[in-house]
Motif scaffolding. Structure first.
Motif, PDB file in Angstrom:
ATOM      1  N   GLN A 229       1.181  -1.408   0.124  1.00  0.00           N
ATOM      2  CA  GLN A 229       0.417  -0.348  -0.221  1.00  0.00           C
ATOM      3  C   GLN A 229       0.842   1.288   0.559  1.00  0.00           C
ATOM      4  O   GLN A 229       0.399   2.032   0.376  1.00  0.00           O
ATOM      5  CB  GLN A 229      -0.869   0.015   1.267  1.00  0.00           C
ATOM      6  N   LEU A 230       2.396   0.942  -0.576  1.00  0.00           N
ATOM      7  CA  LEU A 230       2.607   2.713  -0.603  1.00  0.00           C
ATOM      8  C   LEU A 230       2.749   3.169  -1.784  1.00  0.00           C
ATOM      9  O   LEU A 230       2.070   3.157  -2.710  1.00  0.00           O
ATOM     10  CB  LEU A 230       4.721   1.733  -0.622  1.00  0.00           C
ATOM     11  N   ILE A 231       2.643   4.465  -1.138  1.00  0.00           N
ATOM     12  CA  ILE A 231       2.159   5.133  -2.089  1.00  0.00           C
ATOM     13  C   ILE A 231       3.742   5.663  -2.475  1.00  0.00           C
ATOM     14  O   ILE A 231       4.261   6.805  -2.216  1.00  0.00           O
ATOM     15  CB  ILE A 231       1.802   6.038  -1.485  1.00  0.00           C
ATOM     16  N   VAL A 232       3.669   5.581  -4.306  1.00  0.00           N
ATOM     17  CA  VAL A 232       4.519   5.624  -4.863  1.00  0.00           C
ATOM     18  C   VAL A 232       4.453   7.026  -5.598  1.00  0.00           C
ATOM     19  O   VAL A 232       3.543   6.571  -6.738  1.00  0.00           O
ATOM     20  CB  VAL A 232       5.844   4.918  -5.681  1.00  0.00           C
TER      21      VAL A 232
ATOM     22  N   SER B 238       7.331   7.104 -11.197  1.00  0.00           N
ATOM     23  CA  SER B 238       8.797   6.824  -9.979  1.00  0.00           C
ATOM     24  C   SER B 238       9.113   5.833  -9.203  1.00  0.00           C
ATOM     25  O   SER B 238       7.909   5.372  -9.184  1.00  0.00           O
ATOM     26  CB  SER B 238       8.949   8.540  -8.739  1.00  0.00           C
ATOM     27  N   GLU B 239       9.800   5.689  -8.807  1.00  0.00           N
ATOM     28  CA  GLU B 239       9.808   4.481  -8.033  1.00  0.00           C
ATOM     29  C   GLU B 239      10.487   4.264  -6.374  1.00  0.00           C
ATOM     30  O   GLU B 239      11.880   5.622  -6.319  1.00  0.00           O
ATOM     31  CB  GLU B 239      11.612   3.635  -9.101  1.00  0.00           C
ATOM     32  N   ALA B 240      11.193   3.507  -5.874  1.00  0.00           N
ATOM     33  CA  ALA B 240      11.507   3.982  -4.441  1.00  0.00           C
ATOM     34  C   ALA B 240      12.370   2.684  -4.167  1.00  0.00           C
ATOM     35  O   ALA B 240      11.761   1.524  -4.507  1.00  0.00           O
ATOM     36  CB  ALA B 240      10.279   4.117  -3.288  1.00  0.00           C
TER      37      ALA B 240
ATOM     38  N   VAL C  46      15.683  -3.743  -3.393  1.00  0.00           N
ATOM     39  CA  VAL C  46      14.962  -4.186  -3.341  1.00  0.00           C
ATOM     40  C   VAL C  46      13.818  -2.393  -4.422  1.00  0.00           C
ATOM     41  O   VAL C  46      14.861  -1.174  -3.917  1.00  0.00           O
ATOM     42  CB  VAL C  46      13.912  -3.466  -1.723  1.00  0.00           C
ATOM     43  N   ARG C  47      13.187  -2.173  -5.285  1.00  0.00           N
ATOM     44  CA  ARG C  47      12.524  -1.241  -5.999  1.00  0.00           C
ATOM     45  C   ARG C  47      10.865  -1.337  -5.888  1.00  0.00           C
ATOM     46  O   ARG C  47      10.328  -2.701  -5.969  1.00  0.00           O
ATOM     47  CB  ARG C  47      13.618  -1.221  -7.297  1.00  0.00           C
ATOM     48  N   ILE C  48      10.520  -0.601  -6.115  1.00  0.00           N
ATOM     49  CA  ILE C  48       8.842  -0.725  -4.978  1.00  0.00           C
ATOM     50  C   ILE C  48       8.257   0.816  -6.697  1.00  0.00           C
ATOM     51  O   ILE C  48       9.377   1.887  -6.495  1.00  0.00           O
ATOM     52  CB  ILE C  48       8.499   0.077  -4.720  1.00  0.00           C
ATOM     53  N   LYS C  49       7.470  -0.354  -7.826  1.00  0.00           N
ATOM     54  CA  LYS C  49       7.070   0.934  -9.206  1.00  0.00           C
ATOM     55  C   LYS C  49       6.238   1.700  -8.959  1.00  0.00           C
ATOM     56  O   LYS C  49       5.598   0.794  -7.574  1.00  0.00           O
ATOM     57  CB  LYS C  49       7.739   0.136 -10.244  1.00  0.00           C
TER      58      LYS C  49
END
Length: 114
Positions: A45-48, A52-54, A110-113
């Motif tokens: 549920q992360l808001i990116v 963009s990516e985290a 780790v990459r969150i898109k």
């Protein structure tokens, strides 16, 4: 003759020292373990921001029960750090007998898109 023996002993000591050096940065988990971590981090549920990516780098080990123990998460995003720690810490994974050694350190990106 004495100089040659000193050089040989020095070369053997240097090579033995490099064998026992432990560089955690170059240690990567097996593909199976990396895939399991990817599954644990799915459906977040992360808001990116859009487009963009985290990114984070996770340093962890496995305990005797084959559970992930997160040592640290290297990122600038505090929410991502908290999310990764909560999702991974003490989650049981399946590791083949040859790859498992309690206390072995792993580093996984780790990459969150969005």
């Amino acid at each position: 003759m004495k100089k040659i023996s000193v050089i040989i002993v020095a070369a053997m000591l240097l090579s033995a020292g490099s064998l026992f050096a432990n560089n955690v940065d170059n240690v990567n988990p097996s593909k199976d373990l990396s895939a399991q971590i990817g599954q644990l981090l799915e459906k977040n549920q992360l808001i990116v921001d859009e487009n963009s990516e985290a990114f984070a780098s996770v340093l962890f080990t496995l305990n005797d029960d084959k559970e992930i123990v997160v040592i640290s998460v290297y990122t600038d995003d505090e929410k991502l750090e908290s999310f990764v720690k909560s999702r991974l810490n003490y989650q049981k994974v399946t590791v083949s007998g040859n790859d498992f050694r309690e206390g072995k350190m792993f580093r996984v990106p780790v990459r969150i898109k969005a």
